[in-house]
Write a protein that holds these residues in place. Structure first.
Motif, short mmCIF file in Angstrom:
data_model
loop_
_atom_site.label_atom_id
_atom_site.label_comp_id
_atom_site.label_asym_id
_atom_site.label_seq_id
_atom_site.Cartn_x
_atom_site.Cartn_y
_atom_site.Cartn_z
N THR A 150 -146.49 3.75 74.87
CA THR A 150 -147.33 3.36 76.00
C THR A 150 -148.54 4.27 76.14
N GLN A 189 -139.80 -3.63 76.18
CA GLN A 189 -139.72 -2.79 77.36
C GLN A 189 -139.64 -3.67 78.60
N VAL A 194 -135.37 -0.49 77.91
CA VAL A 194 -135.72 -1.22 76.69
C VAL A 194 -134.49 -2.01 76.24
N ASN A 205 -141.72 0.21 82.58
CA ASN A 205 -142.05 1.61 82.31
C ASN A 205 -142.72 2.14 83.55
N SER A 229 -138.10 4.38 81.48
CA SER A 229 -138.27 3.00 81.03
C SER A 229 -136.91 2.41 80.67
#
Length: 559
Positions: free
Chosen positions: A123, A81, A75, A84, A73
């Motif tokens: 997540t 985010q 960020v 992902n 991912s």
């Protein structure tokens, strides 16, 4: 007796610490390889152009082909985010909790690469471990993160093939267990014992403690380089105490025998002196003054000679002990220097190998087969360099001299799988395992045996035609009691002119291959490893249909 017991304890503790250091080094190398895969992603065209769709596809491919990575991912500094890989591109993603924000702040603000403790993923809501490094997109710094598989971490830990009664674990920066060699499902995610936590805080590396399941153990701790994690290895105290008791029994038996010999010698000398004194007295009574003086002088000279002999023996023992201590100190210094050299040389090679592998995968995914082939050849050459360095260091640090090995009950299948995993990924799939026995464990030193088996497999793959199989056949024998490992290739066979030299394990100092490299060093190492195990390496069969190299690992030494 005290010296013998002390030396036995030191040897056991040194072996325990060495196993912990080896496991920590291996896990550190694997983490470095994950960072190398992330760096290859950060340097991809999509990331450099700021094309998030292309960057997402690249990260997804890297996560798919690398079994160590669960997801990747990106960020930003506010915790949003960007994408992902475990969710489709464009899916609304949750913000990370405050703990994860604190963990990624050094990545964005200080440009550092970070290894996280065990956290709950924002997540998936699963327990996860992560690594992160900074990446620049469109003039802004982001955190490029990868979730590391807990199963992969457990595999790195168990690559050491721990004895059945030992316990090994990895604890994170918060003293939480993130991997364990035994009952991992039960203990991963729990906090380590208070004794262990306190010892780590105080910098202790060897101490006594109790495992989470209540087993008293001698414990060694080794930091995982660059992570803040620690590898903890515990050997049951009962096993070490049993070794000490056995050593005490042997020393007592030897002491009793020495005492009996000393008493017998003293009695013999006393009787001899008594006869001479009696002869001197009788001669004096008879008036033989010259004879009596001569006899008494002989007795005095004999006594002086005995005293001088005793002093010479004590001096020689002192010099011998001093020389022994000096030799041990020099050996330790050499071992430490070789460990540093091994780390400094192998680390860049591991990083380069991981980067080449990631680049090859990327090119193959994009259909650029012509460009991928030179990278594949470069990866094979780099693996040969790594193997040559490993063999040279092994000869220098492990195989020179006549030291005893410390064998343990080792899982045979795990040992073979680890040796195969040392091979280049493009070659490892050619190795097939066959079983002719139900035996699952055998006595051996797993590190040395892994080195020997890896050398035989590398030779077999190099000598066989491209794409052909190499077979590892596992069997055993009753007379002598031994484990047998056959490595079977489909090559052209060994030149008859080299058979005698290879069978004897002689170092072929003058032999070079077509590229000028020294030949036979790998087989010399295999011969030496088998000597240390009390076994042997045999050329069982060779010819145009292929060659069978047989390792006979005798089991009497571990009885």
């Amino acid at each position: 007796m005290y010296r013998s017991i002390g030396e036995l304890r030191v040897q056991s503790m040194s072996a325990l610490q060495r196993r912990a250091d080896d496991a920590a080094m291996l896990i550190g190398q694997q983490l470095d390889s994950v960072f190398a895969a992330l760096r290859a992603t950060a340097q991809s065209d999509g990331v450099r152009r700021g094309d998030l769709a292309t960057a997402y596809e690249t990260a997804t491919r890297v996560a798919e082909v690398d079994p160590r990575i669960v997801g990747i991912s990106i960020v930003d500094g506010e915790g949003r985010q960007v994408f992902n890989t475990r969710r489709p591109l464009g899916t609304p993603l949750p913000r990370p909790p405050a703990l994860l924000m604190e963990l990624q702040r050094p990545v964005i603000e200080q440009g550092r690469q970070v290894v996280s403790p065990l956290v709950i993923g924002e997540t998936t809501k699963d327990k996860v471990l992560g690594v992160g490094l900074p990446v620049a997109i469109g003039g802004q710094t982001y955190a490029l993160r990868a979730v590391v598989s807990l199963e992969a971490l457990g595999g790195w830990l168990n690559a050491q093939a721990w004895p059945a009664d030992w316990t090994a674990a990895v604890i994170d920066q918060n003293s939480v267990i993130v991997a364990r060699s035994r009952d991992a499902e039960r203990f991963v995610g729990q906090r380590a014992t208070d004794v262990l936590v306190d010892a780590v805080k105080h910098g202790d590396t060897l101490f006594q403690s109790v495992t989470k399941d209540g087993t008293p153990v001698y414990t060694s701790v080794a930091p995982v380089p660059g992570s803040g994690w620690y590898v903890v290895v515990g050997q049951p105290a009962a096993a070490i105490h049993a070794q000490v008791r056995d050593s005490m029994a042997r020393v007592l038996i030897v002491g009793v025998l020495c005492a009996m010999l000393a008493v017998a010698g003293a009695l013999y000398m006393a009787r001899r002196l008594a006869r001479q004194l009696r002869s001197a007295v009788e001669a004096h009574v008879r008036g033989g003054k010259a004879v009596s003086e001569l006899t008494i002088r002989e007795v005095a000279e004999l006594s002086d000679a005995l005293a001088r002999a005793s002093e010479a023996e004590a001096k020689a023992m002192g010099e011998l002990q001093h020389a022994r201590e000096q030799a041990l100190a020099q050996l330790k210094e050499r071992s430490d220097m070789l460990d540093v050299l091994a780390h400094e040389v192998r680390q860049p090679l591991n990083n380069a190998s991981a980067a080449l592998q990631a680049a090859s995968v990327e090119l193959l995914r994009d259909g650029k087969l012509t460009a991928a082939e030179p990278l594949r050849r470069a990866e094979l050459v780099l693996n040969e360099v790594q193997q040559s360095i490993g063999n040279t260091l092994a000869v220098a640090s492990l195989l020179v001299g006549s030291q005893r090995i410390e064998g343990v009950d080792t899982d045979i299948d795990a040992l073979i799988e680890v040796a195969i995993a040392d091979l280049p990924p493009s070659e490892a799939h050619r190795v097939r395992i066959e079983r002719d026995t139900n035996t699952r464990t055998a006595w051996m030193e797993p590190g040395l045996m892994r080195l020997a088996l890896r050398n035989l497999l590398s030779n077999a793959l190099r000598c066989s035609a491209a794409g052909s199989e190499v077979i590892v056949c596992i069997s055993d024998s009753d007379e002598p009691l031994a484990l047998i490992l056959d490595v079977i290739d489909r090559g052209p066979g060994i030149d008859p002119g080299r058979l005698a030299t290879l069978a004897a394990g002689m170092p072929p100092r003058a032999e070079r291959d077509a590229r000028g490299r020294r030949r036979g060093l790998g087989l010399q190492i295999v011969h030496r490893v088998m000597e240390l195990h009390g076994g042997s390496l045999r050329i069982e069969r060779t010819g145009p249909e292929g060659t069978t190299m047989r390792l006979i690992i005798t089991q009497s030494a571990g009885a």
